[in-house]
Design a protein around this motif. Sequence first.
Motif, PDB file in Angstrom:
ATOM      1  N   GLY A 106       8.025  12.370   6.220  1.00  0.00           N
ATOM      2  CA  GLY A 106       6.885  11.783   6.911  1.00  0.00           C
ATOM      3  C   GLY A 106       6.457  10.489   6.252  1.00  0.00           C
ATOM      4  N   SER A 107       5.390   9.907   6.771  1.00  0.00           N
ATOM      5  CA  SER A 107       4.972   8.564   6.339  1.00  0.00           C
ATOM      6  C   SER A 107       4.287   8.535   4.973  1.00  0.00           C
ATOM      7  N   ASP A 108       3.909   9.690   4.435  1.00  0.00           N
ATOM      8  CA  ASP A 108       3.215   9.715   3.141  1.00  0.00           C
ATOM      9  C   ASP A 108       4.168  10.093   2.007  1.00  0.00           C
ATOM     10  N   THR A 109       5.421   9.665   2.125  1.00  0.00           N
ATOM     11  CA  THR A 109       6.416   9.946   1.093  1.00  0.00           C
ATOM     12  C   THR A 109       6.987   8.645   0.545  1.00  0.00           C
ATOM     13  N   PHE A 110       7.481   8.714  -0.682  1.00  0.00           N
ATOM     14  CA  PHE A 110       8.093   7.543  -1.307  1.00  0.00           C
ATOM     15  C   PHE A 110       9.339   7.116  -0.529  1.00  0.00           C
ATOM     16  N   ILE A 111      10.124   8.098  -0.072  1.00  0.00           N
ATOM     17  CA  ILE A 111      11.345   7.773   0.685  1.00  0.00           C
ATOM     18  C   ILE A 111      11.009   6.960   1.927  1.00  0.00           C
ATOM     19  N   HIS A 112       9.970   7.363   2.653  1.00  0.00           N
ATOM     20  CA  HIS A 112       9.555   6.617   3.845  1.00  0.00           C
ATOM     21  C   HIS A 112       9.237   5.171   3.491  1.00  0.00           C
ATOM     22  N   ASN A 113       8.548   4.985   2.392  1.00  0.00           N
ATOM     23  CA  ASN A 113       8.154   3.626   2.009  1.00  0.00           C
ATOM     24  C   ASN A 113       9.353   2.757   1.645  1.00  0.00           C
ATOM     25  N   ILE A 114      10.341   3.334   0.985  1.00  0.00           N
ATOM     26  CA  ILE A 114      11.561   2.575   0.688  1.00  0.00           C
ATOM     27  C   ILE A 114      12.318   2.275   1.982  1.00  0.00           C
ATOM     28  N   LEU A 115      12.423   3.260   2.843  1.00  0.00           N
ATOM     29  CA  LEU A 115      13.132   3.103   4.118  1.00  0.00           C
ATOM     30  C   LEU A 115      12.533   1.973   4.952  1.00  0.00           C
ATOM     31  N   THR A 116      11.222   1.968   5.057  1.00  0.00           N
ATOM     32  CA  THR A 116      10.561   0.932   5.867  1.00  0.00           C
ATOM     33  C   THR A 116      10.550  -0.416   5.152  1.00  0.00           C
ATOM     34  N   GLU A 117      10.506  -0.389   3.840  1.00  0.00           N
ATOM     35  CA  GLU A 117      10.501  -1.634   3.064  1.00  0.00           C
ATOM     36  C   GLU A 117      11.780  -2.435   3.305  1.00  0.00           C
ATOM     37  N   ILE A 118      12.898  -1.735   3.515  1.00  0.00           N
ATOM     38  CA  ILE A 118      14.154  -2.453   3.741  1.00  0.00           C
ATOM     39  C   ILE A 118      14.449  -2.639   5.236  1.00  0.00           C
ATOM     40  N   GLY A 119      13.473  -2.311   6.063  1.00  0.00           N
ATOM     41  CA  GLY A 119      13.548  -2.729   7.461  1.00  0.00           C
ATOM     42  C   GLY A 119      13.840  -1.675   8.505  1.00  0.00           C
ATOM     43  N   PHE A 120      13.974  -0.418   8.106  1.00  0.00           N
ATOM     44  CA  PHE A 120      14.223   0.644   9.087  1.00  0.00           C
ATOM     45  C   PHE A 120      12.900   1.190   9.622  1.00  0.00           C
ATOM     46  N   GLU A 121      12.946   1.707  10.845  1.00  0.00           N
ATOM     47  CA  GLU A 121      11.776   2.383  11.413  1.00  0.00           C
ATOM     48  C   GLU A 121      12.022   3.886  11.381  1.00  0.00           C
ATOM     49  N   ASN A 122      11.207   4.586  10.641  1.00  0.00           N
ATOM     50  CA  ASN A 122      11.310   6.037  10.536  1.00  0.00           C
ATOM     51  C   ASN A 122      10.797   6.664  11.833  1.00  0.00           C
ATOM     52  N   ILE A 123      11.671   7.360  12.567  1.00  0.00           N
ATOM     53  CA  ILE A 123      11.244   7.926  13.858  1.00  0.00           C
ATOM     54  C   ILE A 123      10.267   9.087  13.678  1.00  0.00           C
ATOM     55  N   PHE A 124      10.113   9.543  12.435  1.00  0.00           N
ATOM     56  CA  PHE A 124       9.155  10.621  12.163  1.00  0.00           C
ATOM     57  C   PHE A 124       7.942  10.107  11.376  1.00  0.00           C
ATOM     58  N   LYS A 125       7.635   8.819  11.547  1.00  0.00           N
ATOM     59  CA  LYS A 125       6.526   8.210  10.801  1.00  0.00           C
ATOM     60  C   LYS A 125       5.169   8.802  11.174  1.00  0.00           C
ATOM     61  N   ASN A 126       5.082   9.477  12.306  1.00  0.00           N
ATOM     62  CA  ASN A 126       3.814  10.103  12.702  1.00  0.00           C
ATOM     63  C   ASN A 126       3.621  11.473  12.061  1.00  0.00           C
TER      64      ASN A 126
ATOM     65  N   VAL B 152      14.781  -6.757  -5.591  1.00  0.00           N
ATOM     66  CA  VAL B 152      15.787  -5.932  -4.899  1.00  0.00           C
ATOM     67  C   VAL B 152      15.332  -5.590  -3.487  1.00  0.00           C
ATOM     68  N   LEU B 153      14.076  -5.175  -3.355  1.00  0.00           N
ATOM     69  CA  LEU B 153      13.574  -4.762  -2.035  1.00  0.00           C
ATOM     70  C   LEU B 153      13.378  -5.947  -1.100  1.00  0.00           C
ATOM     71  N   ASN B 154      13.041  -7.101  -1.650  1.00  0.00           N
ATOM     72  CA  ASN B 154      12.876  -8.292  -0.803  1.00  0.00           C
ATOM     73  C   ASN B 154      14.205  -8.807  -0.270  1.00  0.00           C
ATOM     74  N   GLN B 155      15.257  -8.621  -1.053  1.00  0.00           N
ATOM     75  CA  GLN B 155      16.567  -9.091  -0.623  1.00  0.00           C
ATOM     76  C   GLN B 155      17.237  -8.132   0.351  1.00  0.00           C
ATOM     77  N   ALA B 156      16.886  -6.851   0.269  1.00  0.00           N
ATOM     78  CA  ALA B 156      17.526  -5.836   1.120  1.00  0.00           C
ATOM     79  C   ALA B 156      16.720  -5.645   2.397  1.00  0.00           C
ATOM     80  N   LYS B 157      16.997  -6.466   3.392  1.00  0.00           N
ATOM     81  CA  LYS B 157      16.275  -6.369   4.662  1.00  0.00           C
ATOM     82  C   LYS B 157      17.265  -6.407   5.825  1.00  0.00           C
TER      83      LYS B 157
END
Length: 240
Positions: A147-167, A122-127
């Motif tokens: 922030g970057s140490d959350t599960f939501i951040h990892n899903i968000l970036t996995e499908i190709g978005f850049e989290n503007i609050f990753k720092n 699912v995650l590989n296809q959703a990019k």
Amino acid sequence: MKVISLVPSITEALFDLGLTENEIIGRTKFCVHPEEEVKNIEIVGGTKNLNLEKIKSLQPDLILANKEENVKEQVETLMEDFKVIVYNTETIEDNYYLVKNLGLLFNKEERAQIFNLKIYDVLNQAKINSNTKAAYLIWKNPYMTIGSDTFIHNILTEIGFENIFKNKTRYPEIQVEDLAKADVIMLSSEPFPFKEKHVAELKEIFPDKKIMIVDGEAFSWYGTHIAKCEEYFKKLISEF
């Protein structure tokens, strides 16, 4: 084995792996999936305010908890009398081992592996193709993001978005002007129930930005849930 789950997404995962209400004897009021199955299971409070006496009266063989979702002191109290496993799921890899571990615990290894393979699929296809800067909001008054140490951040970036609050880390408070750098502002359906009126409020400030409600469960429910979000993620990606 009689088990109590103190985590909504883990409760769902247990049913997905093939457990029934004969084994799952307790849940929180936020454990709402699968709807038909959970309604017959004893509620032992909320994730943050457990009814410890009720849990003790149920005499479980095992309690499943989460570092982020449950209160440390309550979990430690339960550990005095019961076997408690506390998970900490922040990354896709953590999620893989969570599902795998649940499979091993309950002799459902094959089913767990099927779900894990489906999640990666699912995650590989959703990019998304473009490098889209995203702000993902989980709360209002004050606005809070991820922030970057959350599960939501990892899903968000996995499908190709850049989290503007990753720092940032965890769930920081932000000001509305901090959203200016985002190409898209995502308003999660949970834990704060963002609605279209909240989209309209932000549209008044950022008329040219894409602002949308997103399914909070698709981004934050670890365990097996992502395996069932293929169509949702495809639809989401198609908007970009």
